[in-house]
Design a protein around this motif. Structure first.
Motif, PDB file in Angstrom:
ATOM      1  N   TYR A   1      -2.348 -29.761  -4.921  1.00 28.59           N
ATOM      2  CA  TYR A   1      -1.439 -30.767  -4.371  1.00 28.59           C
ATOM      3  C   TYR A   1      -0.403 -30.137  -3.450  1.00 28.59           C
ATOM      4  O   TYR A   1      -0.099 -30.678  -2.390  1.00 28.59           O
ATOM      5  N   GLU A   2       0.135 -28.996  -3.848  1.00 29.98           N
ATOM      6  CA  GLU A   2       1.084 -28.305  -2.970  1.00 29.98           C
ATOM      7  C   GLU A   2       0.400 -27.863  -1.676  1.00 29.98           C
ATOM      8  O   GLU A   2       0.984 -27.965  -0.597  1.00 29.98           O
ATOM      9  N   ALA A   3      -0.835 -27.413  -1.785  1.00 26.33           N
ATOM     10  CA  ALA A   3      -1.580 -26.999  -0.583  1.00 26.33           C
ATOM     11  C   ALA A   3      -1.806 -28.179   0.365  1.00 26.33           C
ATOM     12  O   ALA A   3      -1.903 -27.997   1.577  1.00 26.33           O
ATOM     13  N   ALA A   4      -1.867 -29.385  -0.206  1.00 30.20           N
ATOM     14  CA  ALA A   4      -2.065 -30.586   0.614  1.00 30.20           C
ATOM     15  C   ALA A   4      -0.752 -31.135   1.155  1.00 30.20           C
ATOM     16  O   ALA A   4      -0.738 -32.140   1.853  1.00 30.20           O
TER      17      ALA A   4
ATOM     18  N   MET B   1     -10.376 -30.944  -3.234  1.00 28.16           N
ATOM     19  CA  MET B   1      -9.468 -30.922  -2.103  1.00 28.16           C
ATOM     20  C   MET B   1      -9.840 -31.991  -1.072  1.00 28.16           C
ATOM     21  O   MET B   1      -8.964 -32.573  -0.460  1.00 28.16           O
ATOM     22  N   LEU B   2     -11.125 -32.276  -0.930  1.00 28.00           N
ATOM     23  CA  LEU B   2     -11.534 -33.311   0.019  1.00 28.00           C
ATOM     24  C   LEU B   2     -11.042 -34.689  -0.405  1.00 28.00           C
ATOM     25  O   LEU B   2     -10.653 -35.490   0.443  1.00 28.00           O
ATOM     26  N   LEU B   3     -11.050 -34.943  -1.705  1.00 33.29           N
ATOM     27  CA  LEU B   3     -10.572 -36.231  -2.189  1.00 33.29           C
ATOM     28  C   LEU B   3      -9.082 -36.384  -1.906  1.00 33.29           C
ATOM     29  O   LEU B   3      -8.642 -37.445  -1.446  1.00 33.29           O
ATOM     30  N   ILE B   4      -8.313 -35.352  -2.146  1.00 36.91           N
ATOM     31  CA  ILE B   4      -6.867 -35.405  -1.865  1.00 36.91           C
ATOM     32  C   ILE B   4      -6.646 -35.682  -0.384  1.00 36.91           C
ATOM     33  O   ILE B   4      -5.830 -36.517  -0.005  1.00 36.91           O
ATOM     34  N   ALA B   5      -7.394 -34.997   0.479  1.00 41.69           N
ATOM     35  CA  ALA B   5      -7.253 -35.186   1.931  1.00 41.69           C
ATOM     36  C   ALA B   5      -7.629 -36.609   2.330  1.00 41.69           C
ATOM     37  O   ALA B   5      -6.940 -37.227   3.149  1.00 41.69           O
ATOM     38  N   ALA B   6      -8.684 -37.145   1.761  1.00 42.47           N
ATOM     39  CA  ALA B   6      -9.123 -38.497   2.104  1.00 42.47           C
ATOM     40  C   ALA B   6      -8.101 -39.539   1.655  1.00 42.47           C
ATOM     41  O   ALA B   6      -7.776 -40.463   2.400  1.00 42.47           O
ATOM     42  N   VAL B   7      -7.597 -39.384   0.466  1.00 46.15           N
ATOM     43  CA  VAL B   7      -6.619 -40.345  -0.056  1.00 46.15           C
ATOM     44  C   VAL B   7      -5.329 -40.292   0.751  1.00 46.15           C
ATOM     45  O   VAL B   7      -4.777 -41.333   1.120  1.00 46.15           O
TER      46      VAL B   7
END
Length: 55
Positions: free
Chosen positions: A33-36, A1-7
C-alpha cells in the motif's frame, strides 16, 4: 499490486478518498500500500483490543 493499481485508478475518477485498514504490525500488508502511494492517516487505538475480543 495490480489490483491495488486498478482500484486506485478507478477510484480517482469518482471518489475523493480511499480508506483501508491494516493492523499496524502487519508490515507485509503495509508495504504494497505504501508503494502504491497510500500514507498512514490515523490509528484506531482499540483495534487490536477489539480483534482479541472477537476471537
Amino acid at each position: 499490486m495490480l489490483l491495488i493499481a486498478a482500484v486506485t485508478a478507478y477510484a480517482e475518477t469518482c471518489v475523493d478518498d480511499v480508506g483501508l485498514s491494516v493492523e499496524a504490525a502487519n508490515h507485509g500488508a503495509i508495504r504494497p500500500y505504501e508503494a502504491a502511494g497510500f500514507v498512514p492517516y490515523g490509528i484506531e487505538p482499540r483495534a487490536e483490543h477489539r480483534r482479541r475480543l472477537l476471537r
